[in-house]
Write a protein that holds these residues in place. Structure first.
Motif, PDB file in Angstrom:
ATOM      1  N   LEU A  33       0.869  -1.188   0.000  1.00 39.84           N
ATOM      2  CA  LEU A  33       0.000   0.000   0.000  1.00 39.84           C
ATOM      3  C   LEU A  33       0.898   1.228   0.000  1.00 39.84           C
ATOM      4  CD1 LEU A  33      -2.876   1.345   0.406  1.00 39.84           C
ATOM      5  CD2 LEU A  33      -2.160   1.601   2.784  1.00 39.84           C
ATOM      6  N   THR A  35       0.971   5.525   0.110  1.00 43.69           N
ATOM      7  CA  THR A  35       0.182   6.721   0.395  1.00 43.69           C
ATOM      8  C   THR A  35       0.864   7.961  -0.183  1.00 43.69           C
ATOM      9  OG1 THR A  35       1.263   7.361   2.470  1.00 43.69           O
ATOM     10  CG2 THR A  35      -0.500   5.711   2.623  1.00 43.69           C
ATOM     11  N   GLN A  55      -1.836  -1.303  -3.874  1.00 44.83           N
ATOM     12  CA  GLN A  55      -3.012  -0.488  -3.579  1.00 44.83           C
ATOM     13  C   GLN A  55      -2.548   0.922  -3.235  1.00 44.83           C
ATOM     14  OE1 GLN A  55      -5.057  -3.765  -1.044  1.00 44.83           O
ATOM     15  NE2 GLN A  55      -6.641  -2.486  -1.940  1.00 44.83           N
ATOM     16  N   LEU A  57      -3.608   4.882  -1.543  1.00 45.31           N
ATOM     17  CA  LEU A  57      -4.500   5.542  -0.582  1.00 45.31           C
ATOM     18  C   LEU A  57      -4.069   6.998  -0.431  1.00 45.31           C
ATOM     19  CD1 LEU A  57      -6.797   5.037   1.587  1.00 45.31           C
ATOM     20  CD2 LEU A  57      -4.921   4.802   3.234  1.00 45.31           C
ATOM     21  N   ALA A  59      -3.741   9.900   1.706  1.00 44.13           N
ATOM     22  CA  ALA A  59      -3.749  10.127   3.152  1.00 44.13           C
ATOM     23  C   ALA A  59      -2.605  11.073   3.492  1.00 44.13           C
ATOM     24  CB  ALA A  59      -3.591   8.806   3.911  1.00 44.13           C
ATOM     25  N   VAL A  69      -6.977   7.999   8.454  1.00 47.23           N
ATOM     26  CA  VAL A  69      -7.428   7.389   7.193  1.00 47.23           C
ATOM     27  C   VAL A  69      -6.609   6.119   6.930  1.00 47.23           C
ATOM     28  CG1 VAL A  69      -7.536   7.722   4.670  1.00 47.23           C
ATOM     29  CG2 VAL A  69      -8.176   9.601   6.212  1.00 47.23           C
ATOM     30  N   LEU A  70      -5.320   6.221   7.143  1.00 47.62           N
ATOM     31  CA  LEU A  70      -4.437   5.059   6.946  1.00 47.62           C
ATOM     32  C   LEU A  70      -4.744   3.976   7.984  1.00 47.62           C
ATOM     33  CD1 LEU A  70      -2.001   3.565   5.737  1.00 47.62           C
ATOM     34  CD2 LEU A  70      -0.515   4.967   7.194  1.00 47.62           C
ATOM     35  N   LYS A  72      -7.465   3.383   9.555  1.00 47.67           N
ATOM     36  CA  LYS A  72      -8.752   2.745   9.256  1.00 47.67           C
ATOM     37  C   LYS A  72      -8.581   1.721   8.124  1.00 47.67           C
ATOM     38  CE  LYS A  72     -13.523   4.285   8.398  1.00 47.67           C
ATOM     39  NZ  LYS A  72     -13.850   4.179   6.995  1.00 47.67           N
ATOM     40  N   TRP A  73      -7.818   2.110   7.099  1.00 50.54           N
ATOM     41  CA  TRP A  73      -7.591   1.201   5.968  1.00 50.54           C
ATOM     42  C   TRP A  73      -6.938  -0.090   6.459  1.00 50.54           C
ATOM     43  CZ3 TRP A  73      -3.868  -1.630   3.629  1.00 50.54           C
ATOM     44  CH2 TRP A  73      -4.101  -2.060   2.317  1.00 50.54           C
ATOM     45  N   VAL A  74      -5.928   0.072   7.315  1.00 49.21           N
ATOM     46  CA  VAL A  74      -5.202  -1.110   7.813  1.00 49.21           C
ATOM     47  C   VAL A  74      -6.134  -1.967   8.669  1.00 49.21           C
ATOM     48  CG1 VAL A  74      -3.295  -1.888   9.280  1.00 49.21           C
ATOM     49  CG2 VAL A  74      -2.953   0.035   7.721  1.00 49.21           C
ATOM     50  N   GLU A  76      -9.359  -2.195   8.572  1.00 50.60           N
ATOM     51  CA  GLU A  76     -10.396  -2.850   7.749  1.00 50.60           C
ATOM     52  C   GLU A  76      -9.815  -3.965   6.869  1.00 50.60           C
ATOM     53  OE1 GLU A  76     -12.430   0.315   5.758  1.00 50.60           O
ATOM     54  OE2 GLU A  76     -13.572   0.863   7.568  1.00 50.60           O
ATOM     55  N   SER A  77      -8.518  -3.874   6.577  1.00 45.95           N
ATOM     56  CA  SER A  77      -7.897  -4.938   5.763  1.00 45.95           C
ATOM     57  C   SER A  77      -7.856  -6.255   6.540  1.00 45.95           C
ATOM     58  CB  SER A  77      -6.471  -4.550   5.340  1.00 45.95           C
ATOM     59  OG  SER A  77      -5.565  -4.734   6.420  1.00 45.95           O
TER      60      SER A  77
END
Ligand SMILES: NC(=O)c1ccc[n+]([C@@H]2O[C@H](COP(=O)([O-])OP(=O)(O)OC[C@H]3O[C@@H](n4cnc5c(N)ncnc54)[C@H](OP(=O)(O)O)[C@@H]3O)[C@@H](O)[C@H]2O)c1
Length: 247
Positions: A33, A35, A55, A57, A59, A69-70, A72-74, A76-77
């Protein structure tokens, strides 16, 4: 080096050293990922790498909202982070008497606060045995005119990294620093004229600027199992440079 199924996060990965490192990790099998702030630059990076393992993002690492934001992404992954490469930075060069409060804050917010709080927020998401790598700079040990704030941010980052080495050791997380010399990236080329680039190259024993892939190779090595006993190191990637006006 094999990073198959390893999850890598690179802050500031849309161009320059971060992008070259993302590409190298993907070539070695990792899921990456990256950013950055600018969605268009991120999109261009995705097109250049062209891999389903990448991916992107948008952020901003300079403030807690962007960092969340980062995070949350982690979260949710649902996956643990195996490699956290804290690389984003900005540099504004001016003699002390011309430095503005805005330039001072902007550099400390991205280069220091951003990495500190990204690490803080992601510590619970790091895999045991993970690798954390900071991009510092050879200027942290130099005293070049017009670089007071930028150099101070990198020196501060080094101290944070040193302490993280000890705090994260219980979980076998290794923390290392990569300190590039002058590297041909969009970041350098926008602030350094041809003349300055020539000067910087002349300060290297190899008589040239470095390229982003040469830094990326070092990051991959530090993140790999081959570097399993390297912890708390600060590796210069500078062609044997004489830092400008060493202390
Ligand atoms: N190039 C050199 O000569 C050199 C030498 C020593 C150390 N370094 C260090 O190496 C690292 C990479 O440098 P580089 O030359 O590759 O830089 P660069 O070409 O300017 O790229 C910087 C990257 O960081 C991102 N970024 C900047 N501010 C951000 C923010 N607030 N939030 C999220 N992402 C942000 C940029 O994307 P956006 O602009 O879209 O946000 C971009 O992806 C930096 O830490 C730099 O200090 C570079």
């Amino acid at each position: 080096m094999n990073f198959t199924n390893k999850n890598v996060i690179i802050s500031g990965g849309s161009q320059g050293i971060g992008l070259a490192t993302a590409k190298a990790f993907i070539e070695h099998g990792a899921n990456v990922l990256i950013t950055g702030r600018n969605p268009e630059t991120l999109q261009k990076a995705a097109e250049a790498i062209n891999s389903s393992n990448l991916q992107i993002l948008a952020a901003d690492t300079s403030n807690l909202n962007g960092i969340s934001v980062l995070e949350k992404w982690v979260a949710e992954s649902g996956k643990k982070v195996d490699v956290l490469y804290l690389n984003a930075a900005i540099g504004v060069y001016a003699p002390i008497e011309h430095v503005t409060e805005a330039d001072f804050d902007a550099q400390f917010n991205v280069n220091v606060k951003g990495h500190f709080f990204t690490l803080r927020q992601l510590i619970p998401h790091l895999a045991d045995g993970a690798s954390v790598i900071f991009t510092s700079s050879r200027v942290a040990a130099a005293a070049g005119i017009a670089s007071s704030v930028y150099s101070a941010t990198k020196a501060a980052l080094n101290k944070i990294a040193e302490i993280a080495v000890n705090e994260l050791a219980e979980r076998k997380i290794r923390v290392n620093i990569v300190s590039p010399g002058p590297i041909q990236t969009p970041g350098l080329l926008t602030v350094a004229s041809q003349e300055v680039q020539g000067f910087l190259a002349s300060r290297s024993a190899l008589q040239r600027l470095g390229n982003a892939e040469e830094v990326a190779n070092t990051v991959l090595f530090l993140a790999s199992d081959e570097a399993s006993y390297i912890n708390g190191a600060d590796i210069a990637v500078d062609g044997g440079s004489i830092p400008y006006m060493l202390k």
